[in-house]
Structure formats: structure tokens, C-alpha cells
Scaffold this active site. Structure first.
Site, PDB file in Angstrom:
ATOM      1  CG  ASP A 308       2.933  -2.129   3.366  1.00  0.00           C
ATOM      2  OD1 ASP A 308       2.250  -2.059   2.325  1.00  0.00           O
ATOM      3  OD2 ASP A 308       4.150  -1.866   3.380  1.00  0.00           O
TER       4      ASP A 308
HETATM    5  C1  NOJ Z   1       3.559  -2.172  -0.245  1.00  0.00           C
HETATM    6  C2  NOJ Z   1       4.561  -1.135   0.132  1.00  0.00           C
HETATM    7  O1  NOJ Z   1       5.383  -1.606   1.179  1.00  0.00           O
HETATM    8  C3  NOJ Z   1       3.943   0.197   0.565  1.00  0.00           C
HETATM    9  O2  NOJ Z   1       4.966   1.127   0.736  1.00  0.00           O
HETATM   10  C4  NOJ Z   1       2.933   0.642  -0.443  1.00  0.00           C
HETATM   11  O3  NOJ Z   1       2.375   1.866  -0.032  1.00  0.00           O
HETATM   12  C5  NOJ Z   1       1.859  -0.414  -0.583  1.00  0.00           C
HETATM   13  N1  NOJ Z   1       2.465  -1.654  -1.030  1.00  0.00           N
HETATM   14  C6  NOJ Z   1       0.757   0.000  -1.549  1.00  0.00           C
HETATM   15  O4  NOJ Z   1       1.225   0.044  -2.828  1.00  0.00           O
END
Ligand code: NOJ
Length: 794
Positions: A308
């Protein structure tokens, strides 16, 4: 699954009535924690070499830097004119430092970036372009928790398929979805992105989404790669506060949180994303046991793992890595192949390899997996296959897509209460409707959070527009905003307590009173009052946790003022989480939960309010009475002193597991949802009181639509094993069927249970059954069931 099997019992039932041929969704169909995954073999049309040979050759040619570049995922930005990347990013692509990019869509824009990768780097390796296509790309479907409330796997698959069709026409080839976090705490803002609290339902929906996004073959020009996220346990963030640590027993991890991920893996999901969370002391992004031992070795996952956003760097703040270099080492050796945004791999992997802290073999494995996906997407055959302007014009926001979004939105709605059949509104009996609330004529919030590339300006249909489009001139609609649906006071990002007095809405107390007075005025002049209240969409989603579940702002004051008029009072709730609706449940005539219903949401709400569509949604998550009951979920354990077990001799009522100031039960149970018609369930019949290890058991119930409207019902099957080497939940969903009934129609609904449906992780952590006594329950909600008993024999 075959119905009407050749037992004399079933033959009898068949003669009696129609036998249903819909396929039930059963536990064992979606959850099989023992199977191994094989990636499907695709037809690599334009390459004369096999994928393996092609990648072997390419890896031979690549320098260490070029390999490390493939592991880097960078983010574009979104500005007023749409997504963009700055010159520095373009240079990074040119330098071969980018394997994939996200937040960068649009056919023309994507082509520009791809051209740099393909024509201006030494080896011309194309980049993957991703985006968070969570519930639609430009045609926005209901927020995920709303889609889940439909319990309609085919409609959900179609929603994902349309999202993929639009996204792939707009330069996107990878989505960061499905979100398969099991959630039990509505304070956590990301429950809106989830599909609720149940492992079977979450697994079935996540599989439907993987199939919708990826289709049969990710190399087709209307499919995209899916991502199973957030692996794993992120939904258990302590106290419902986003990014917080998680502490999950090994047993719960395996029997609850991991199940949907295994189901997606079996369905062929191509990538996994690590969660932000610290899990039992080891952040998942550096968790070798989960990423390597479980995901790769035990489960056989062949795709790649992405972290993430900046999650590698965050290992430092977690207190797991001493600095960013150490973080890169732990995450990479831990099994995370691609680094989202943090650029720690770019900075440190070469050095770590030179110092022999990371092996080249590990690097080659990660690069190979990423290149394989590029191959499977067809990018080596044609890197511009997702960048065709004409396709975007033909495939995005089409009439069919909007109709599907309207259909899905209607299916997502849950009728929580309908006193005296207040709904649907009988327009023949009224002359006017007062439409009141900050969400009644609101486009911005309609599409919810994580709304892809959805437009919050002109595109979404508001409830006001939806009602007016149906009502014509016969019934007058009067509208007033009435209240504000955001926090009235600033509470987030406080640098000091002084900040708390800053009104977020910018309104004075007098402004707020004026809005309520306007609402009262139009309500007095109207026959029926429809309130459309809820939460600002920014109050759920990432980094949007709450400590209260009440309707924010001054909406409670508004509701109470309107109630005093004694007019029929209808509440439509739009929000991304279960709210505390205690007052409304006691004081409002009808309540419809519409979640954030998407681009066509206002039309769908109007269709339901006016009876053009009979709602059939069922809650995928328990609605507590009060935030103080949280976490509250239907599949809990019994305790040694369950409420209701009072025995004056040794356990007086006050010493049972209960609250002094609230009932234990929820306001609305998991699986609850009303219809404009009514369904009557006959006493269910079991084919036998014994189930043998290789046998099967059928449970049949007659369901009759006793009303005078066509309607759909979700018939739910639960079991409870009375004794286990690990104590069993009081109820576990084992199957469900959503069926349509004509007025007066009766259907024999039949479920087939096999021992596989009753398997669980036993005390020794093996997956299997234990003989013993079971309750089997069937009904229209988790708290509206009829119970029979059977024994699973040795
Ligand atoms: C953080 C989020 O937790 C995740 O779900 C997402 O896919 C990413 N950012 C990218 O935007």
C-alpha cells in the site's frame, strides 16, 4: 449445484410445487482453503516465443537498475484538468525507474507516458497503469457496502465488468480492488469500501468482482487486473481508527480474515496489496510469514504483491525497521514485490544486493512476476492497446452502463422500517411532497468515496431530479436543504484544542435555524415529508474514522422539528457505514438506507420511494443501537453466561453477559431488509436428521409472496455447531438464494449441505469437520430464522 435430486422426498416436493433452479451460493463453493492456484494459460497471440522464454531473454538483458525500476509504482496527481504527472516523473519513466504508475488515466495521456517507456528507454518495457476503480470508473455504481446489500452476485459481477470496460478504454489496466477486509466496527471509515462482516458473503462478492474485472482473460481489451486488498486483517483496526494496529488470534485470522483472500486467489486474482496494519506485532508489509509462507508457498500464488501507499517507509514509524533502508530490506525479503510511492526499493535495493542482504534470486523472482503480468496483459504484443481514444468515446458512460448503474443502485437499497406501509408513496392520494435534507439535491456526495474517475459536478442524478422525472406535474415537490450533514465543529487534524471551535460548515447558529425554518415551512404545506439525510461522503473512506455513529451536523434537530408536525415522515439515509438510527427507528414512519448510490442514485431512490421498484436489499453488516455496543456482529460466540441464561440458583440475570443501559441485540440485524410485499416461510423440512461424512442433507422451505406486488427475497441459511474443539459462533451463514416471486407465488427453496460446508479450522489448526450436533436455520434475516437440528456422524 443440482436441485431436485432423486430422493423420493424431493420428488414429492416437486409434485407439490415448482422446484427452484437458481444456484444457491454455498459456503463450500466459495471457500476452499486447501486448493492450489494455477494461472490460466493464455493465448499470447503476437509473440512467437513462449512467455517464459521471452522473459528469460529479457531478464538476461536487464541491468540491476532496470530490474529494480520494474519494482517501482509511482503516483500521478489529479488536478482541476484531470490527472497529470510532472516532468520529474516523466524523466523517471525515461530513466527506466518506473514499472507501473497509477492515478494517471485517459487514453491520450496514458499513450504519452507509454510512449516514453516504450520508445525512450533502453529496453522499451511498457509500464502498467493502475487506478482505484472501486465501484465504477466514470459510471459510478453504489459504494461497495451498498452493492453488498444487494446480495446479488451477478449484478455485482456486471458492475465490475462495466467498470473494467470503461477503465480499460481510458488507459487503465489494473485496479486496486476488490477490498475484502472483513469489518466489524462501523467507526472505521473504510467499512464503506468493504462488503461487510461475513466471510462467506465477502468471499462470494470478492470472487464475483475478480471475475467481473478480469473476465476470462486479462489480455482482452475490456478487462483489467484486479488486486486482492488489503492483505490482511486491516479491517480489524483497533477502535475503528484508520491505520491502527490489529491484534488477531491465529484462529480468527484463518477462519475469518484470510478466507476471502483465499477465495479470490482460487478465482485467479492477479495481484495482492499489503495492508497498512501492524498484525500481531509484525506489520503486514514486512510479514514474511503471510506473504511468503502462506501466500506463495502454502497457497501457490503466482502473481505479484504490491504494497500500500508508502507502506514500506512506514515500517520505520511502526518501530519494525530502524531506517528506510532496513525497511526496504524487510519488506522486499518479506515478499512485497512492488513498492507503492515510497521509492525505497529504488533507493536502497542495489546497495542491499551489493551488501548481500537481499539476493539477486529474490530480485529476479519479483521482476519476473511483474513482467509476466505485463505479458499477460498483452503489453509486449501491443503496449498501446489501452490507449485508443475512439474506444473511450464508445464505452464510457453509455446508456447501457447508466442503466446498469441504476439497476444496481435500486438493488443496493435496504428498507429498514416501513410502518403502516408508508412506502411506497401513493401519489394518487397526495398533492405534494416536501423533500428536505442536505443530500436531497446533492450531486457531490451521491457517488460516495473512492469514486474512480467519477464526476461530482453535472453527472450524478439527484433525488430531487429523480422524483421530479417521475412525478411530472401532478404532485408538487418542494425542496429545502434544512440542515448540514458535515461536522459542525472542526475535529480533525487539531493542532491544539483551540481548533475545536472552528465551524466547518462556515454557518452561524442563525443560518442553521433559518434552514430549519425553511424546511418546516415547506413541510407544513405538504402532504408527505421525505428527508434525505446522512453523512458527507468524506466522513467515510480512507482516514475517515468517527467516534460517533449519529447523523452529523444538526440533522437530528431537523428531524425532531419535522416530527413535531405529525405528517408522514420518511427518512432516506445516505452514508457509508451503519449509523445510530435509534431515534429515527422510534419516531420516523419509514427508513430506506440508500448508502451512496452512485451516478444514477437519485433516480434509483425515486424509483424505490414511488414504488417503481420493490426494494430487496439485506444488510451485509449489523446496525448497532449505539456506538457503545461496537464491535457488534451476528456470528459471535455464546460466552459462558449468555444473556437469557439466567438461573436464579446460580446465575442471576444481572450476572449474564449484558449491558446495564442497552439491549445486547442490534437495532437492525445482519441480513435484515424489508420489502413492499411480505414473504411467509413454511416450517422447513430436513431430508434427514443425520449427515454422514460423505453424504448430503437438504433443507427445504416453502416461501410464499403473500402480498400483491412482485418482489425478491434473499433466503438465508445458517448453521451452528453446538460443541467444537474451538467454540463455534452462534450462527454462520452457509448459503443464500435471491429469488423473485410473483404476487401469491410459492416456491420450494432448497439448500444442500455437505460436510464441506461445515468444515472449520479446528483446535489443531487443520481444516475439517468434527462430528456432533448442529442447528440449521433458515429465514429472511439472521434474527428471523426457523431452526431444526441434525447430527454430523463419524
Ligand atoms: C491507499 C489505500 O489504502 C489503498 O486502498 C489504495 O489502493 C492506495 N492508497 C492507492 O490509492
Amino acid at each position: 449445484m443440482n436441485f431436485c435430486i432423486k430422493t423420493s422426498y424431493c420428488a414429492l416436493v416437486f409434485l407439490f410445487s415448482q422446484c427452484i433452479h437458481a444456484n444457491p451460493t454455498m459456503f463450500s463453493d466459495v471457500i476452499n482453503p486447501n486448493s492450489n492456484q494455477e494461472l490460466s494459460q493464455n493465448d499470447w497471440r503476437n509473440s512467437s516465443l513462449s512467455m517464459d522464454k521471452f522473459i528469460d531473454d529479457l531478464l538476461e538483458k536487464m541491468t540491476l537498475d532496470e530490474k529494480i525500476g520494474q519494482l517501482d509504482l509511482q503516483s500521478g496527481y489529479r488536478g482541476v484538468t484531470g490527472p497529470f504527472v510532472n516532468a520529474a516523473y516523466e524523466q523517471q519513466i525515461r530513466n527506466g525507474n518506473v514499472g507501473a504508475i497509477f492515478n494517471a488515466y485517459g487514453a491520450e495521456f496514458g499513450k504519452r507516458l507509454q510512449t516514453i517507456a516504450v520508445e525512450q528507454t533502453r529496453l522499451g518495457i511498457p509500464i502498467i497503469m493502475g487506478h482505484d476503480v472501486i465501484h465504477g470508473h466514470k459510471t459510478i455504481f453504489p459504494q461497495s457496502i451498498g452493492e453488498a446489500a444487494s446480495w446479488d452476485l451477478e449484478a455485482i459481477r456486471l458492475s465490475a465488468k462495466i467498470a473494467a470496460k470503461e477503465a480499460s478504454a481510458d488507459g487503465i489496466m489494473w485496479t486496486f480492488a476488490p477490498v475484502a477486509d472483513i469489518v466489524r466496527d462501523p467507526r472505521w471509515g473504510r467499512v464503506s469500501e468493504s462488503v461487510g462482516e461475513d466471510p462467506l458473503l465477502t468471499s462470494a462478492i470478492s470472487v464475483a468482482r475478480v471475475k467481473g474485472f478480469q473476465g476470462e482473460d486479462i489480455s482482452l481489451d475490456d478487462t483489467i487486473m484486479a488486486t486482492a486488498k488489503h492483505f490482511v486483517g486491516y479491517g480489524a483496526s483497533q477502535a475503528g481508527r484508520d491505520y491502527n494496529s490489529t491484534d488477531i488470534s491465529e484462529h480468527s485470522l484463518w477462519s475469518l480474515y484470510l478466507l476471502p483472500f483465499k477465495a479470490m486467489l482460487d478465482a485467479g486474482v492477479t495481484t495482492f496489496m499489503t495492508g497498512f496494519n501492524d498484525l500481531n506485532g509484525t506489520p503486514v508489509t514486512g510479514n514474511r510469514y503471510l506473504l511468503e509462507d502462506v501466500l506463495r508457498d502454502k497457497w501457490g500464488f503466482k502473481g505479484f504483491v504490491v504494497t500500500d501507499y508508502t507502506a514500506v517507509k512506514e515500517l520505520v514509524a511502526h518501530g519494525y525497521a530502524k531506517d528506510e533502508k532496513h525497511a526496504a530490506q524487510l519488506a522486499f525479503n518479506g515478499g512485497a514485490d512492488m513498492d507503492m510511492v515510497g521509492q525505497t526499493y529504488l533507493k536502497y535495493l542495489k546497495l542491499l544486493i551489493e551488501e548481500r542482504k537481499v539476493s539477486e534470486a529474490r530480485l529476479n523472482g519479483a521482476v519476473r512476476r511483474i513482467l509476466e503480468m505485463k505479458w499477460r496483459l498483452g503489453l509486449f504484443a501491443d503496449p498501446y492497446r489501452y490507449h485508443d481514444d475512439k474506444r473511450a468515446a464508445q464505452r464510457i458512460l453509455t446508456k447501457e452502463n447508466l442503466a446498469a448503474a441504476n439497476d444496481m443502485a435500486r438493488r443496493s437499497m435496504v428498507l429498514l422500517k416501513n410502518h403502516n406501509q408508508t412506502l411506497p408513496i401513493d401519489t394518487k392520494k397526495i398533492n405534494s411532497i416536501a423533500l428536505i435534507g442536505p443530500l436531497a439535491d446533492n450531486r457531490y456526495d451521491m457517488i460516495g468515496n473512492w469514486a474512480g474517475a467519477g464526476d461530482r459536478g453535472a453527472q450524478p442524478v439527484t433525488v430531487k431530479e429523480g422524483l421530479e422525472s417521475i412525478l411530472g406535474e401532478d404532485v408538487t415537490t418542494r425542496y429545502a436543504k434544512g440542515a448540514t450533514h458535515s461536522y459542525l465543529l472542526s475535529h480533525t487534524g487539531m493542532s491544539s484544542l483551540m481548533d475545536i471551535d472552528v465551524p466547518v460548515s462556515g454557518q452561524t447558529v442563525q443560518d442553521l435555524q433559518t434552514e430549519i425554518d425553511e424546511a418546516l415551512k415547506i413541510a407544513k404545506e405538504s402532504d408527505v415529508v421525505v428527508m434525505v439525510l446522512g453523512e458527507d461522503q468524506r466522513m467515510s473512506g480512507e482516514a475517515s474514522s468517527r467516534t460517533e455513529l449519529s447523523l452529523p451536523g444538526n440533522q437530528q434537530v431537523l428531524m425532531e422539528a419535522l416530527r413535531s408536525l405529525n405528517k408522514p415522515l420518511i427518512l432516506v439515509v445516505m452514508s457509508g457505514r451503519p449509523n445510530d438510527l435509534r431515534w429515527a427507528d422510534s419516531n420516523v414512519d419509514a427508513i430506506l438506507h440508500a448508502w451512496y448510490p452512485g451516478t444514477m442514485g437519485g433516480q434509483a431512490v425515486a424509483d424505490v420511494l414511488l414504488g417503481k421498484y420493490n426494494p430487496a436489499g439485506k444488510l451485509p453488516m449489523t446496525f448497532p443501537r449505539t456506538v457503545g455496543q461496537v464491535p457488534l456482529f451476528y456470528n459471535h460466540k455464546n460466552t459462558g453466561r449468555p444473556i437469557g441464561s439466567a438461573n436464579p440458583a446460580h446465575t442471576p440475570a444481572e450476572y449474564t453477559s449484558r449491558y446495564d443501559d442497552s439491549l445486547n441485540s442490534p437495532l437492525y440485524a445482519f441480513g435484515h431488509g424489508l420489502s413492499y410485499t411480505q414473504f411467509e416461510y413454511s416450517p422447513p423440512i430436513l431430508s434427514s436428521e443425520k449427515l454422514t461424512p460423505k453424504g448430503e442433507l437438504t433443507i427445504t422451505v416453502q416461501v410464499t409472496n403473500i402480498g400483491d406486488r412482485k418482489g425478491e427475497e434473499v433466503i438465508q441459511l445458517y448453521t451452528h455447531q453446538k460443541v467444537g474443539s474451538i467454540t463455534r459462533p452462534i450462527k454462520e451463514l452457509k448459503g443464500f438464494q435471491k429469488l423473485e416471486f410473483a404476487p401469491g407465488e410459492t416456491k420450494n427453496v432448497k439448500f444442500t449441505l455437505t460436510p464441506a460446508d461445515l468444515a472449520f479450522f479446528r483446535a489443531d489448526m487443520t481444516w475439517g469437520t468434527e462430528p456432533g450436533e448442529f442447528d440449521v436455520m433458515v429465514g429472511g434475516a439472521s434474527n428471523q430464522v426457523q431452526t431444526l437440528a441434525f447430527t454430523l456422524t463419524d
